[in-house]
Every structure is written in structure tokens, then in C-alpha cells.
Design an enzyme around this catalytic site. Structure first.
Site, PDB file in Angstrom:
ATOM      1  N   CYS A  32      -9.738  12.125 -15.519  1.00 27.48           N
ATOM      2  CA  CYS A  32      -8.840  12.346 -16.152  1.00 27.48           C
ATOM      3  C   CYS A  32      -8.678  11.310 -17.464  1.00 27.48           C
ATOM      4  CB  CYS A  32      -7.225  12.373 -15.849  1.00 27.48           C
ATOM      5  SG  CYS A  32      -5.916  12.416 -17.163  1.00 27.48           S
ATOM      6  N   CYS A  35      -5.553   9.642 -18.566  1.00 20.11           N
ATOM      7  CA  CYS A  35      -5.006   8.706 -17.441  1.00 20.11           C
ATOM      8  C   CYS A  35      -5.669   7.393 -17.306  1.00 20.11           C
ATOM      9  CB  CYS A  35      -5.182   9.427 -15.935  1.00 20.11           C
ATOM     10  SG  CYS A  35      -4.686  10.928 -15.785  1.00 20.11           S
TER      11      CYS A  35
END
Length: 236
Positions: A32, A35
Site C-alpha cells: 500500500c 500506507c
């Protein structure tokens, strides 16, 4: 400093820890991109609180139970817990200003800091003073109940514990209070359990005392599983 949390450690490292200090849960995954942007910001801002807030990082790919508990539909997902409950959160990457505002809402007020100081002191006057400020403070209730049980004031301890939802800690302390097992021990507990076993099916008081004695023994005592099986056999 961030801690890595798993399905197995979530209850202890997040839920129980949030009873003492706010815990921010960062749900992320290695693949991600957002993230990887948000993670360092969270770590930096929370580190600046000097331990007043804790960061718990959960890799959703490796810990599906935590993801399911939060009903995660997209990451990064960030949730804040206090007192075992989710109190705030956001989805998606945020800039540093937004993260700072989010974390600032979790910091204790001067009143909360004073309560924490009183609870940490741990003596009866301090704990009572804490409960005057917050009658439902779980940490103060549990600590004071334990002191009262040790002093033989079991009825008052049970009244205090009734303020809290049932948990492993409240069940254990209530059992100590009802059985008078100060220090968590009782003389001839095996003989008492055997005697009660003959009455548990038709005697509610005997059944409660039997269950309380098993709480006193605790889950790590090898006798507990044996006596629980015996109770089940008698009841069913």
C-alpha cells in the site's frame, strides 16, 4: 516507538493497554503506497507525545481477525482506542497537520492527568480521590477493589465492581471477594470443590461458590480444567 501487533496480541497490546493510555491502531500493508506515506508521519507525531499515546501497527495481510474486527474496506485505516473502545479514526492518507490534530484530541486533559497520577499512587485515599473525579474510572475501581478485598471489606469491593462491565479482571476480583480468598489462595480448596460438586445441580449458591473457586484457582492451574469438566457433567 511503534509496536507491531498481531491477531494473537491485539487484545493485550491494544484493548487492555488502551485502559491506561490512548492507542492508535494503524492498519496497513506492504503493497500500500499511501500506507508508506502515512506510517512515518504517524510514528513521528506519536513519538513526540513521549508515551502519552501509543502506536500499534497491524499488517492486514497477516492478521485477518483484526481487519475483520474493524470491518476494514480500505487502507490505510487508523483508529484510536481509549478505555477499550474506538473513539476516533480516519481512512486514507492524511497530511502531518491533520495527523497532529487527530493525535492532539487523544492527549489527556489536566483533569485526566491528575486522575492518572492518583491512580498510579495506588493508596486508598488517592484511589478514592480519583473516583470522586471520575466515578467510573476502571483502573481506579479495580485497584481499590483489590485493596478492599485484601482488607476484608468484600461487600464494598463487590459494590465497586458492579460499576464495571463484566471482564476477566472483574470476575476474578469478585470471586476473591465472595470466597474470602485473600492473596488468591484458600485452604483445602480441593475438598471444598468436591463437597460443592454434589450440590451444584440444584443449589444456585453452591454453583456460584464452585465457579468462584475455579476463578480463584485461575486458568493456569491444572485442576481448573478438570473441575470444569466435572461441573459440566453434573449440570448436563
Amino acid at each position: 516507538m511503534a509496536i507491531d501487533v498481531t491477531d494473537a496480541s491485539f487484545e493485550n497490546d491494544v484493548v487492555r493497554r488502551s485502559e491506561q493510555v490512548p492507542v492508535v491502531v494503524d492498519l496497513w500493508a506492504p503493497w500500500c503506497g499511501p500506507c508508506r506515506t502515512l506510517g512515518p508521519i504517524l510514528e513521528r507525531v506519536i513519538d513526540e507525545t513521549g508515551g502519552a499515546v501509543v502506536l500499534a501497527k497491524v499488517n492486514v495481510d497477516e492478521n485477518p481477525q483484526v481487519s475483520a474486527a474493524f470491518r476494514v474496506q480500505g487502507i490505510p485505516a487508523v483508529y484510536a482506542l481509549k478505555g477499550g473502545k474506538v473513539v476516533d479514526g480516519f481512512i486514507g492518507a492524511q497530511g502531518e497537520a491533520a495527523v497532529r490534530e487527530f493525535v492532539s484530541r487523544l492527549l489527556p486533559t489536566p483533569e485526566e492527568s491528575e486522575i492518572d497520577r492518583l491512580v498510579a499512587a495506588g493508596d486508598e485515599p488517592s484511589l478514592r480521590a480519583a473516583l470522586e473525579r471520575d466515578p467510573d474510572h476502571a483502573g481506579a475501581i479495580l485497584a481499590l477493589a483489590e485493596l478492599l478485598i485484601g482488607d476484608g471489606r468484600s461487600e464494598e469491593a463487590l459494590e465497586l465492581l458492579a460499576r464495571l462491565p463484566e471482564s476477566a479482571e472483574t470476575r476474578h476480583l469478585a470471586a476473591l471477594a465472595r470466597t474470602g480468598a485473600t492473596g488468591g489462595t484458600l485452604d483445602d480448596i480441593d475438598a471444598k470443590l468436591e463437597e460443592l460438586l454434589d450440590r451444584v445441580k440444584d443449589d444456585d449458591a453452591a454453583r456460584q461458590e464452585y465457579v468462584d473457586l475455579l476463578e480463584v484457582l485461575g486458568p493456569d492451574d491444572p485442576r481448573t480444567a478438570r473441575y470444569r469438566k466435572a461441573l459440566t457433567a453434573r449440570l448436563y
